[in-house]
Design an enzyme around this catalytic site. Structure first.
Site, PDB file in Angstrom:
ATOM      1  CE  LYS A  75      -3.896   1.926   2.692  1.00  0.00           C
ATOM      2  NZ  LYS A  75      -4.751   1.698   3.887  1.00  0.00           N
ATOM      3  CB  SER A 150      -8.173   3.464   3.005  1.00  0.00           C
ATOM      4  OG  SER A 150      -7.284   2.884   3.959  1.00  0.00           O
ATOM      5  CB  SER A 174      -8.336   0.632   5.991  1.00  0.00           C
ATOM      6  OG  SER A 174      -9.057   1.840   6.037  1.00  0.00           O
TER       7      SER A 174
END
Length: 375
Positions: A75, A150, A174
């Site tokens: 990420k 997210s 997330s």
């Protein structure tokens, strides 16, 4: 060789038997990204040159770790030395970290091959991966739907077979929510289990780093690799790391599993409820003891989260002022420069949360809001 059907364990066994090489798996990953990511948008940047160089250097080495020679993604709020890290925000556009996050260093030392950085909601603030400053990520199973967020880029990359595993971060769902939306395994570890050094902070009392994989067994291999005490993270727990892989075959007999029965049914999809109830029956059938528990404070959970997370975000993001951190937009005065830098650098969702958090921390309101929420 196909990246879409192989698990971490299968790739590991193939490499150990010398039936394949790290460079072959890396090339398969890069080919899959080129084939499908234009439609999905999971990656913000792919480091083809770096990945190939990493893999080639491993080709003639003896595999010495379960993740040796296996491609993966991070990420883009996890710092990577020499590779742009933006947290999907314009204010960090072009930022090249001088160091790597501890989890990235651990995976590199294990022989993992980093192929790229995945998309996210800006500064991890969102639940659909539509709040990125650069692109929207789509669900691999249905591009008309979101992958969750997210960490939607990491979840979509694994679900679409671009990498066998990826790391994300979880502050208020997330990892867990996009894993559910994309049909993969996602795990938020216990706070303090995995070092957060090098994670671009959202809400420091809630943030954790964890894996996305295709199987629970693969999640155990990845969690094993990234866990452990880190003196660079003051919140890292000085506890020994359990044998997560060895614990997979112990079964659930004798375990007590609490099921919360007093949650509101509002907004609960009937199909989700049916599947949860089926899972409970399966666990009971395997020997687990299921007990009903009551969490009367759950009524306050969302309100508490939306005080703690924005307050800590406001504090953490205060440093992005165009002087010490972040892209600088020149202005006619110092105050004008601050305003322009933050107005143009942050997206609408980040601004919204900063304003909520700043209000909750303002004079006269800290005790009434943030302190009460912490308690």
């Amino acid at each position: 060789m196909s990246m879409t059907v192989h698990t971490v364990k299968e790739m590991m066994e193939s490499l150990r038997r010398r039936e394949s090489r790290p460079s072959e798996w890396t090339e398969a990953s890069l080919e899959r990204i080129r084939a499908v990511d234009e439609r999905i948008g999971a990656f913000l940047r792919v480091d083809e040159e770096g990945a190939r160089a990493q893999a080639k250097a491993l080709d003639d080495q003896e595999p010495n770790h379960p993740l040796f020679g296996i491609p993966y993604a991070l990420k883009d709020n996890l710092c990577t030395e020499g590779l742009e890290t933006t947290a999907a925000s314009r204010i960090l556009e072009g930022y090249i970290p001088p160091y790597s996050a501890t989890v990235a260093d651990k995976l590199r030392r294990a022989g993992g091959v980093l192929v790229g950085k995945t998309n996210l909601d800006e500064f991890a603030m969102g639940s659909s991966t539509e709040n990125s400053a650069y692109k929207k990520t789509r669900n691999p199973y249905n591009p008309e739907r979101v992958p969750g967020g997210s960490s939607g880029g990491s979840a979509a990359a694994v679900a679409a077979g671009m990498v066998p595993y990826a790391l994300g971060s979880d502050t208020g769902g997330s990892i867990r929510q996009p894993a559910s939306f994309c049909g993969v395994v996602g795990l938020k570890p216990t706070y303090g289990r995995v070092s957060r050094y090098g994670l671009i902070a959202f809400a420091s009392s809630l943030d954790q780093i964890g894996p996305f994989t295709r199987t629970a067994e693969d999640a155990a291999y990845v969690l094993q690799a990234i866990s452990g005490h880190d003196p660079l993270d003051s919140t890292s727990a000085p506890e020994p790391v359990d044998d997560f892989v060895g614990g997979l075959n112990r079964g659930v007999k004798g375990l007590r599993i609490g099921v919360v029965r007093d949650l509101s049914q509002e907004g609960l999809d009937p199909e989700v409820k049916r599947l949860v109830d089926a899972a409970i029956r399966t666990l009971e059938g395997a020997g687990a003891q299921v007990v009903e528990v009551s969490l009367p404070h759950m009524h306050y959970a969302v309100a508490t989260y939306y005080l703690i997370a924005p307050a800590e975000a406001s504090s953490n993001l205060a440093r992005y002022d165009g002087v010490r951190y972040g892209r600088r937009i020149e202005g006619e005065s110092l105050i004008d420069m601050y305003e322009r830098t933050r107005s143009e650098g942050f997206g609408i969702e980040v601004k919204r949360r900063i304003m909520i958090g700043t209000y909750a921390l303002s004079s006269g309101y800290y005790d009434a809001y943030y302190l009460r929420a912490q308690k």
